[in-house]
Each structure stands twice: as C-alpha cells, then as structure tokens.
Design an enzyme around this catalytic site. Sequence first.
Site, short mmCIF file in Angstrom:
data_model
loop_
_atom_site.label_atom_id
_atom_site.label_comp_id
_atom_site.label_asym_id
_atom_site.label_seq_id
_atom_site.Cartn_x
_atom_site.Cartn_y
_atom_site.Cartn_z
N GLU A 92 1.52 -3.22 -3.00
CA GLU A 92 2.69 -3.21 -2.14
C GLU A 92 2.29 -3.31 -0.67
O GLU A 92 1.23 -2.85 -0.27
CB GLU A 92 3.50 -1.94 -2.38
CG GLU A 92 4.18 -1.98 -3.74
CD GLU A 92 4.95 -0.72 -4.06
OE1 GLU A 92 6.06 -0.84 -4.60
OE2 GLU A 92 4.45 0.38 -3.81
N CYS A 105 2.00 -2.42 7.03
CA CYS A 105 1.15 -1.46 6.33
C CYS A 105 0.62 -2.16 5.09
O CYS A 105 1.39 -2.52 4.19
CB CYS A 105 2.04 -0.27 5.98
SG CYS A 105 1.23 1.01 5.06
N CYS A 112 -5.44 3.90 -6.54
CA CYS A 112 -6.47 4.63 -5.78
C CYS A 112 -7.14 5.61 -6.72
O CYS A 112 -6.48 6.25 -7.54
CB CYS A 112 -5.85 5.37 -4.60
SG CYS A 112 -7.07 6.26 -3.59
N CYS A 116 -5.20 12.23 -4.71
CA CYS A 116 -4.66 13.32 -3.89
C CYS A 116 -3.35 13.80 -4.51
O CYS A 116 -2.54 12.99 -4.98
CB CYS A 116 -4.44 12.87 -2.46
SG CYS A 116 -5.96 12.29 -1.70
N CYS A 119 0.30 12.31 -3.42
CA CYS A 119 0.44 10.88 -3.15
C CYS A 119 0.79 10.10 -4.42
O CYS A 119 0.12 10.24 -5.45
CB CYS A 119 -0.88 10.38 -2.55
SG CYS A 119 -0.96 8.60 -2.35
N GLY A 160 -4.47 2.61 -1.65
CA GLY A 160 -5.92 2.56 -1.73
C GLY A 160 -6.65 3.19 -0.56
O GLY A 160 -6.06 3.54 0.45
N SER A 192 -7.24 3.73 7.86
CA SER A 192 -6.97 5.13 7.55
C SER A 192 -7.81 5.57 6.35
O SER A 192 -7.87 4.88 5.34
CB SER A 192 -5.47 5.27 7.22
OG SER A 192 -5.18 6.60 6.84
N LEU A 216 -5.99 14.18 7.32
CA LEU A 216 -6.57 15.52 7.24
C LEU A 216 -5.69 16.47 6.41
O LEU A 216 -6.13 17.04 5.43
CB LEU A 216 -6.76 16.07 8.66
CG LEU A 216 -7.41 17.44 8.70
CD1 LEU A 216 -8.89 17.34 8.37
CD2 LEU A 216 -7.20 18.10 10.05
N CYS A 334 5.35 6.57 3.58
CA CYS A 334 3.97 6.99 3.33
C CYS A 334 3.87 7.74 2.01
O CYS A 334 4.63 8.67 1.78
CB CYS A 334 3.47 7.95 4.39
SG CYS A 334 3.51 7.30 6.03
N1 SAH Z 1 -6.32 6.32 1.40
C1 SAH Z 1 -6.10 6.28 2.80
C2 SAH Z 1 -5.17 5.17 3.16
C3 SAH Z 1 -3.77 5.32 2.59
S1 SAH Z 1 -2.83 5.91 3.87
C4 SAH Z 1 -5.64 7.61 3.30
O1 SAH Z 1 -5.27 8.44 2.49
O2 SAH Z 1 -5.69 7.81 4.51
C5 SAH Z 1 -1.53 6.69 3.16
C6 SAH Z 1 -1.06 7.75 4.11
O3 SAH Z 1 0.12 8.34 3.57
C7 SAH Z 1 -2.08 8.86 4.24
O4 SAH Z 1 -2.10 9.43 5.52
C8 SAH Z 1 -1.55 9.82 3.21
O5 SAH Z 1 -2.07 11.07 3.35
C9 SAH Z 1 -0.08 9.74 3.44
N2 SAH Z 1 0.70 10.25 2.31
C10 SAH Z 1 0.36 10.27 1.03
N3 SAH Z 1 1.34 10.82 0.28
C11 SAH Z 1 2.31 11.15 1.15
C12 SAH Z 1 3.62 11.72 0.99
N4 SAH Z 1 4.09 12.04 -0.21
N5 SAH Z 1 4.36 11.91 2.10
C13 SAH Z 1 3.90 11.55 3.32
N6 SAH Z 1 2.71 10.97 3.52
C14 SAH Z 1 1.92 10.79 2.45
FE1 SF4 Z 2 -5.71 7.54 -2.24
FE2 SF4 Z 2 -5.00 7.96 0.32
FE3 SF4 Z 2 -3.25 8.41 -1.70
FE4 SF4 Z 2 -5.35 10.04 -1.39
S1 SF4 Z 2 -3.65 9.73 0.06
S2 SF4 Z 2 -4.64 9.16 -3.33
S3 SF4 Z 2 -6.92 8.60 -0.69
S4 SF4 Z 2 -4.12 6.45 -1.10
#
Ligand code: SAH
Ligand code: SF4
Length: 342
Positions: A92, A105, A112, A116, A119, A160, A192, A216, A334
Amino acid sequence: MKRLNLLGKTVSDFEDIMRSLGEKPYRGRQVFKWLYRDMQSDFNLMSNLAMTLRRRLDERYEFIGLHPTRHAVSSDDTEKFLFRLDDGALIETVLIPEGDKRTVCISSQAGCALGCAFCATGKMGFTRNLTAGEIVGQLLYLRSRDGQEAFHNIVFMGMGEPLLNYDEMVRAVDIISSEIGLSVSAKKITVSTVGVVPGIYRLADSGLKVNLAISLHVADEEKRKKIIPIAKKYGIKELTEAVRYFARKRRKRVTFEYVLMGGFNDAQNDALMLARMITGIPCKINLIAYNPVPGLPYRRPTDDEVDRFAQWLYPRAPAVTVRKSRGMDIEAACGQLAGKYV
Ligand code: SAH
Ligand code: SF4
C-alpha cells in the site's frame, strides 16, 4: 524472447547496459532520463538516440510500472493505493495532502517481520522485500497520474522496515534523488526505522542525505520490549548512541516518533523519561495518537490527553509536534496498512 523490465535500474546499471551493447555510457544516462524524468517508456520515441539503438533496446527491454488494483479516498482527501505485485504480493501507498504540498508514504517491504504489537502491518507478517523498482514504481505511478507536482515529500513509513531492505532502499533513493531521475532532493526523503541499529550506522556513514525518523514510542526499556520485539536485540542505550552518531555525522536533527497509547505510555512519568532520554540529542519529537487496529487492545487517547503529554515534555524537549491522523476512515493512517481488500 522475453524482454527485461528496466524498472528499478540505476544510472550506473544503464551505463553498464550501454557498454554491453557497445555504446558510450552517456547513452545510458539519456535513457535513464527518458524513463524516469520524462516518463517516456517507448524506446522508439527517444529522439536523441539513433534509430538502430532504439530498435535494439526495444527488442531486449521494456519499462513496466505499477498500477493500483484498489484506490480509496478519505473524507480528508488522503488517498490510499493498493498494488498487487507480479507474484501477487500486496503493498500500500498513501498520499497525504497538507496545504498545497503533498507527502507520499511508501512501502519498502510487503508485510513486516518485526511484529510490533500495535501495528497492522506487523500483524500480517512478512511476505518479502520490495525491489528498488517496486519502491520507485509507487512514485512513478503517482507522477503518471498527477504530473511533476504529484508529491513533494517522501516518507518510508508505509509497510515494512526500510533498514532491513537496505540495499534496495538505497538504490531507490538513488533513482528518486537523481536530477535526471525523479529529481526529488534526498532532503525531502525520510527513512523511518523502529530501531535497527546497524542500519542506522550504515545510513550515517553512507553519502545519503536523507532524514532519519526513529519509531521510539516508549523510553522505558522494559516497556518497549513488550510492544517492540526487536527492542530485545537493540536496547535504548545502543539505539540512542546510534542516533547521536547519525546526528553528529550527518549534522541533522533526528525525529523521534512516539505513538501515544492510552493507559500504556501516556503518563507524566513516561513523558519525563522521554525528555531525559533525548537530553543532548539534536531532535524533534512527533506525537501520534494511536490509530485503532481491529483486534488490538490499545486505546486511542483524546486530543486533550495528547496535548497534556506534549505539555509535560515542554520545555525539556526542544521541539514537539503532534501529527494529525489522516485517512483513518479508509485505514490509511499510520499503522493501519495491512494490504486488505482482497
Ligand atoms: N518500520 C518502520 C517504518 C514504518 S513507519 C517503523 O516502524 O518506523 C510506520 C509508522 O507508523 C511507525 O512510526 C509506527 O510506529 C507507526 N504506527 C504503527 N502502528 C500504529 C498505530 N496503530 N497507530 C499509529 N501509528 C502507528
Ligand atoms: Fe514493522 Fe514498523 Fe509496523 Fe513495527 S511498526 S511491525 S517495524 S512496520
């Protein structure tokens, strides 16, 4: 004979191709410019090449881009595109208008592997790395639809972990930032990462002038490990050392992304730990209210709770911004990207 798709080839690949055809390398630059900058994928129309060369290229090569299989538009004008790749993998891309500028984006992997807890992409698991062509293809499609002004900033914040697909990410940035390529300055590109420490050092030592964002989310070591599995491998101390190194080496401010999850990481003590952690690091903090993902237990904090957290950080943290959630109604915000609609 099946023709080879040149999507994702860099300037130096094109120079090599020309050498292999017994041509001067600068011809490679000409073809590169036609394909990526002028968006002319018909070799026969490349008017500064000899007819014989055009024919030879046409016999051997093609340039096929990506086309979305689904497209959704949010009530706030954010758009989401679903691309089905050659092998069926789904990715996407999200286009976010902000005033008269647009941020795109992009995805660097299908799925991935890092899982996490908050996510949607992490929940779907890992399919595979994208090629540089598939990364650039997301952008070329938008250029073909909307022209040169299709987007102004590019963030590797789609599906990813870009630092786990380092080489293809770098090749893509090379094509994107080349003046005869997509001609978007690396300064307008943000990579990122959730904290892949060796990748941060590699990026710091590379010549790339891209920006770095760190997801973070929690400054407390034990709490971070609970929601970000890779934090068990790379702890906060190693991560902050790597970030300091990057900031020093590249003379750049780094962004810390902090997704606020109600009742988990939004207390005053969490803010104080965060402020302490970033002391002395040239950075800014981007607060994001957790976007709901079906099946996940976290609560989205209210706007007031987000503001309160920002106030706790100030003035200890040098710069705090709050990211507005965009495209939530189409699951384009996000962390909501999961390659659905199939
Ligand atoms: N894997 C990398 C790049 C993906 S960025 C990373 O994690 O940085 C995706 C962004 O969306 C990251 O900052 C992630 O932490 C954030 N994110 C993931 N799940 C989310 C959610 N449910 N609500 C808001 N932000 C989220
Ligand atoms: Fe992967 Fe980033 Fe989502 Fe964590 S937040 S699962 S590193 S895409």
